[in-house]
Design a protein around this motif. Structure first.
Motif, short mmCIF file in Angstrom:
data_model
loop_
_atom_site.label_atom_id
_atom_site.label_comp_id
_atom_site.label_asym_id
_atom_site.label_seq_id
_atom_site.Cartn_x
_atom_site.Cartn_y
_atom_site.Cartn_z
N HIS A 184 42.89 -52.38 -51.24
CA HIS A 184 43.84 -51.62 -50.43
C HIS A 184 43.72 -52.05 -48.97
CE1 HIS A 184 46.20 -48.37 -48.82
NE2 HIS A 184 46.37 -47.84 -50.04
N PRO A 185 44.80 -52.51 -48.36
CA PRO A 185 44.73 -52.99 -46.96
C PRO A 185 44.30 -51.91 -45.97
CG PRO A 185 47.01 -52.83 -47.73
CD PRO A 185 46.15 -52.68 -48.92
N ASP A 186 44.77 -50.68 -46.19
CA ASP A 186 44.41 -49.60 -45.26
C ASP A 186 42.91 -49.34 -45.24
OD1 ASP A 186 47.00 -49.31 -44.57
OD2 ASP A 186 47.33 -47.38 -45.54
N PHE A 187 42.26 -49.53 -46.38
CA PHE A 187 40.81 -49.32 -46.44
C PHE A 187 40.09 -50.28 -45.51
CE2 PHE A 187 36.75 -50.77 -48.22
CZ PHE A 187 36.02 -49.59 -48.17
N TRP A 188 40.45 -51.57 -45.57
CA TRP A 188 39.77 -52.57 -44.76
C TRP A 188 40.10 -52.43 -43.28
CZ3 TRP A 188 35.76 -54.91 -46.56
CH2 TRP A 188 35.65 -55.13 -47.94
N ILE A 189 41.35 -52.09 -42.96
CA ILE A 189 41.72 -51.91 -41.57
C ILE A 189 40.99 -50.72 -40.97
CG2 ILE A 189 43.64 -51.30 -40.03
CD1 ILE A 189 45.46 -52.97 -41.85
N THR A 190 40.95 -49.63 -41.73
CA THR A 190 40.26 -48.44 -41.26
C THR A 190 38.76 -48.69 -41.12
OG1 THR A 190 41.88 -47.01 -42.36
CG2 THR A 190 39.79 -46.00 -41.75
N LEU A 191 38.16 -49.35 -42.10
CA LEU A 191 36.74 -49.66 -42.06
C LEU A 191 36.41 -50.57 -40.88
CD1 LEU A 191 34.19 -49.04 -43.81
CD2 LEU A 191 34.53 -51.28 -44.87
N ALA A 192 37.29 -51.51 -40.60
CA ALA A 192 37.08 -52.45 -39.49
C ALA A 192 36.99 -51.70 -38.17
CB ALA A 192 38.23 -53.46 -39.44
N PHE A 193 37.96 -50.83 -37.91
CA PHE A 193 37.95 -50.09 -36.66
C PHE A 193 36.82 -49.06 -36.61
CE2 PHE A 193 42.63 -51.23 -36.48
CZ PHE A 193 42.48 -52.11 -35.42
N PHE A 194 36.48 -48.50 -37.75
CA PHE A 194 35.40 -47.50 -37.78
C PHE A 194 34.07 -48.13 -37.37
CE2 PHE A 194 31.92 -45.28 -39.92
CZ PHE A 194 32.13 -43.99 -39.47
N PHE A 195 33.72 -49.25 -37.99
CA PHE A 195 32.45 -49.91 -37.67
C PHE A 195 32.43 -50.42 -36.23
CE2 PHE A 195 31.50 -50.59 -42.33
CZ PHE A 195 30.32 -49.88 -42.30
N TYR A 196 33.56 -50.98 -35.80
CA TYR A 196 33.60 -51.54 -34.44
C TYR A 196 33.41 -50.47 -33.38
CZ TYR A 196 35.29 -53.75 -30.21
OH TYR A 196 35.39 -54.21 -28.93
N PHE A 197 34.15 -49.37 -33.50
CA PHE A 197 34.07 -48.34 -32.46
C PHE A 197 32.83 -47.48 -32.58
CE2 PHE A 197 38.53 -49.53 -32.07
CZ PHE A 197 38.64 -49.61 -30.69
N ALA A 198 32.26 -47.39 -33.77
CA ALA A 198 30.97 -46.72 -33.90
C ALA A 198 29.91 -47.50 -33.13
CB ALA A 198 30.58 -46.59 -35.37
N GLY A 199 29.99 -48.83 -33.25
CA GLY A 199 29.07 -49.68 -32.49
C GLY A 199 29.32 -49.60 -30.99
N SER A 200 30.60 -49.50 -30.61
CA SER A 200 30.96 -49.40 -29.19
C SER A 200 30.37 -48.16 -28.55
CB SER A 200 32.49 -49.39 -29.03
OG SER A 200 33.04 -50.64 -29.41
N MET A 201 30.40 -47.05 -29.29
CA MET A 201 29.85 -45.81 -28.75
C MET A 201 28.35 -45.92 -28.50
SD MET A 201 31.81 -42.60 -30.57
CE MET A 201 30.98 -41.47 -29.44
N CYS A 202 27.68 -46.73 -29.32
CA CYS A 202 26.22 -46.87 -29.18
C CYS A 202 25.84 -47.77 -28.01
CB CYS A 202 25.64 -47.45 -30.47
SG CYS A 202 25.80 -46.38 -31.91
N VAL A 203 26.72 -48.68 -27.63
CA VAL A 203 26.37 -49.68 -26.62
C VAL A 203 27.11 -49.48 -25.31
CG1 VAL A 203 26.33 -52.14 -26.07
CG2 VAL A 203 25.84 -51.38 -28.40
N ASN A 204 28.44 -49.37 -25.38
CA ASN A 204 29.25 -49.39 -24.16
C ASN A 204 29.02 -48.18 -23.24
OD1 ASN A 204 30.47 -51.80 -24.86
ND2 ASN A 204 32.09 -50.79 -26.02
N GLY A 205 28.69 -47.04 -23.84
CA GLY A 205 28.52 -45.84 -23.04
C GLY A 205 27.39 -45.96 -22.02
N PHE A 206 26.33 -46.70 -22.34
CA PHE A 206 25.20 -46.80 -21.41
C PHE A 206 25.02 -48.23 -20.88
CE2 PHE A 206 23.57 -47.01 -25.77
CZ PHE A 206 22.90 -48.22 -25.77
N TYR A 207 26.06 -49.06 -21.01
CA TYR A 207 25.96 -50.45 -20.56
C TYR A 207 25.73 -50.53 -19.06
CZ TYR A 207 27.20 -55.36 -19.82
OH TYR A 207 27.19 -56.69 -19.47
N ASN A 208 26.44 -49.72 -18.29
CA ASN A 208 26.27 -49.74 -16.83
C ASN A 208 24.86 -49.35 -16.43
OD1 ASN A 208 28.83 -50.60 -15.94
ND2 ASN A 208 29.70 -48.56 -16.27
N LEU A 209 24.25 -48.41 -17.17
CA LEU A 209 22.87 -48.01 -16.86
C LEU A 209 21.91 -49.17 -17.13
CD1 LEU A 209 22.78 -44.40 -18.39
CD2 LEU A 209 22.96 -45.04 -15.98
#
Length: 212
Positions: free
Chosen positions: A145-170
């Motif tokens: 199902h294409p929606d599964f992969w598209i959703t999973l792609a954005f989920f993993f990417y932005f979950a990682g972004s929250m872990c790194v980008n939020g404190f990058y300036n610090l």
């Protein structure tokens, strides 16, 4: 270190090219626009970086465009006028809040970590909603199902972004070299997963009857 970044560029361009061969699908057309804007953004950043210019300002505007396009992609697959209206409002509000924060508090010359953290939280919410609304309508595996992969792609990417980008300036304030090294690796891995899954999702459109 450059090999990590160039590998990401290769996958980004590959995703864009593959999307151009599948423009019959509305979600793929939006993905083509998103990846096209991403390519232009990275080119501008590369050129500004070589001239020692403050290229973080580009990302402040890119974050807003990125969020709007991703939200539009999810909007196509999520049923219910209520959720669609909520998404429409979120795009306007996020754009105003993100740019307003950058102008008044964040500073155009700094990495938009807070902006990306807010964007990541919102996109993750749409991902979770999308997971619950995916309906194969066939006996095919969910992995086709294409929606599964598209959703999973954005989920993993932005979950990682929250872990790194939020404190990058610090991290930059404490140890610039180590922060840039860590960010380059983690961000590249997140991008690899993002574009590999997006490519898989785009290719799944061809074999999924409900999208033909």
């Amino acid at each position: 270190m450059q090999i990590w970044i160039y590998g990401y560029y290769v996958l980004l361009v590959a995703c864009f090219i593959i999307s151009l061969f599948n423009l019959a699908y509305a979600k793929v057309r939006l993905l083509a626009v998103l990846t096209g804007i991403s390519i232009i953004t990275e080119l501008i950043v590369e050129l500004m970086g070589k001239e020692d210019l403050h290229f973080f300002v580009v990302y402040h505007f890119f974050v807003v465009l990125e969020y709007c396009l991703i939200t539009l992609i999810f909007r196509l697959g999520i049923p219910g006028k209520g959720w669609k209206s909520c998404m429409d409002v979120s795009m306007v509000v996020f754009g105003m809040v993100s740019l307003g924060y950058s102008f008044l508090y964040g500073g155009w010359h700094y990495f938009p970590g807070i902006n990306i953290t807010i964007e990541s939280f919102l996109v993750i919410c749409w991902c979770l909603l999308s997971f619950f609304t995916i309906s194969p309508h066939s006996e095919a595996s969910i992995f086709q199902h294409p929606d599964f992969w598209i959703t999973l792609a954005f989920f993993f990417y932005f979950a990682g972004s929250m872990c790194v980008n939020g404190f990058y300036n610090l991290l930059l304030a404490g140890d610039t070299k180590s922060a840039q090294h860590l960010f380059a690796i983690l961000n590249s891995i997140s991008n690899y997963l993002l574009y590999i899954m997006l490519i898989k999702g785009i290719l799944c459109f061809r074999g999924h009857k409900i999208y033909t």
